[in-house]
Design a protein around this motif. Structure first.
Motif, mmCIF file in Angstrom:
data_model
loop_
_atom_site.group_PDB
_atom_site.id
_atom_site.type_symbol
_atom_site.label_atom_id
_atom_site.label_comp_id
_atom_site.label_asym_id
_atom_site.label_seq_id
_atom_site.Cartn_x
_atom_site.Cartn_y
_atom_site.Cartn_z
ATOM 1 N N THR A 142 0.837 -1.204 0.000
ATOM 2 C CA THR A 142 0.000 0.000 0.000
ATOM 3 C C THR A 142 0.870 1.252 0.000
ATOM 4 N N LYS A 143 0.428 2.222 -0.787
ATOM 5 C CA LYS A 143 1.130 3.507 -0.811
ATOM 6 C C LYS A 143 0.352 4.562 -0.041
ATOM 7 N N ASP A 144 -0.690 4.128 0.650
ATOM 8 C CA ASP A 144 -1.516 5.034 1.461
ATOM 9 C C ASP A 144 -0.781 5.358 2.762
ATOM 10 N N TYR A 145 -0.392 6.627 2.922
ATOM 11 C CA TYR A 145 0.411 6.995 4.094
ATOM 12 C C TYR A 145 -0.363 6.823 5.399
ATOM 13 N N GLN A 147 -2.556 4.365 6.080
ATOM 14 C CA GLN A 147 -2.451 2.944 6.400
ATOM 15 C C GLN A 147 -1.049 2.589 6.881
ATOM 16 N N LYS A 156 1.307 10.501 11.089
ATOM 17 C CA LYS A 156 1.333 10.696 9.633
ATOM 18 C C LYS A 156 2.545 11.523 9.226
#
Length: 245
Positions: A142-145, A147, A156
């Protein structure tokens, strides 16, 4: 590098214990401070010069300092900083103590000064919080920061800083994200809770107050000396010394 990281794990009882068992980042920060003080480090947290509330410390100019001493090492943290910044400063300070170096820093945009010691300390903190190998593996999934931050139990801001370190996002995007989130956190209502004594314990350090209490009870120093050292009124010093610290 990894020797220092292992030392950090020993001091903070392993990353998992503090990041998974604390509900809020405020609790995590207090937990980390307590662990550092258990190992003999005096941690001072204040946002003003002395007791003068009209002389605040500008976080853009000053995030903290470290005074290395074999007997009583000291870390000072600017309480005006955001929580992720204070956590980073604390761990950064412990690394400086482990290598036996004093320092003062503003840590602009969470970036180290351009010298080898500061770069090394920064790398130790970053690797301790978010190991490179594990982050690269997770980034494939995943590239979702958001997550990724949850996966590594960091803020974050810290996860985007690590993505920037590894050139997975560019520096300009990270700085923009950092500044936007700093504004959001600084604009949050500030809790006015906590007793006067609790605030003094942050400012003077629980460890220092414990040592002061022992010195007074054992007639090593007088109450008058305690007043001079702390800058407190007699009433407040008596209350602080008489209660459990």
């Amino acid at each position: 590098l990894y020797g220092i990281i292992n030392e950090l794990k020993t001091i903070f009882d392993g990353k998992e214990s503090w990041s998974n068992t604390n509900i809020t980042w405020e609790h995590a920060f207090r937990y980390l401070v307590d662990k550092a003080e258990e190992k003999g480090i005096i941690v001072l947290i204040n946002s003003v010069v002395g007791n003068n509330t009209y002389r605040t410390l500008n976080v853009n100019e000053f995030r903290g300092f470290i005074l290395y001493d074999e007997i009583a090492p000291v870390i000072f943290i600017n309480n005006k900083d955001i929580l992720s910044g204070k956590i980073f400063t604390l761990i950064y300070g412990v690394v400086h103590i482990l290598i036996g170096e004093s320092a003062s820093f503003d840590y602009e945009n969470l970036q180290p000064a351009n010298n080898e010691i500061e770069k090394f300390c920064d790398k130790c903190v970053a690797e301790f919080l978010v190991p490179t190998k594990e982050l690269l593996e997770a980034y494939k999934q995943t590239k979702d920061y958001i997550q990724l931050a949850k996966l590594f139990n960091v803020s974050k801001i810290i996860i985007t800083r690590r993505l920037c370190d590894l050139n997975l996002i560019n520096k300009d995007d990270f700085i923009k994200f950092l500044q936007e989130n700093q504004r959001k956190e600084h604009n949050k209502p500030v809790s006015k809770g906590g007793s006067f004594n609790e605030k003094v314990k942050l400012r003077l350090s629980k460890r220092f107050i414990s040592l002061l209490k022992s010195a007074i009870y054992n007639n090593i120093i007088s109450y008058k000396d305690g007043l001079l050292v702390t800058g407190l009124k007699a009433k407040h010093l008596f209350e602080l010394i008489d209660e459990d610290t």
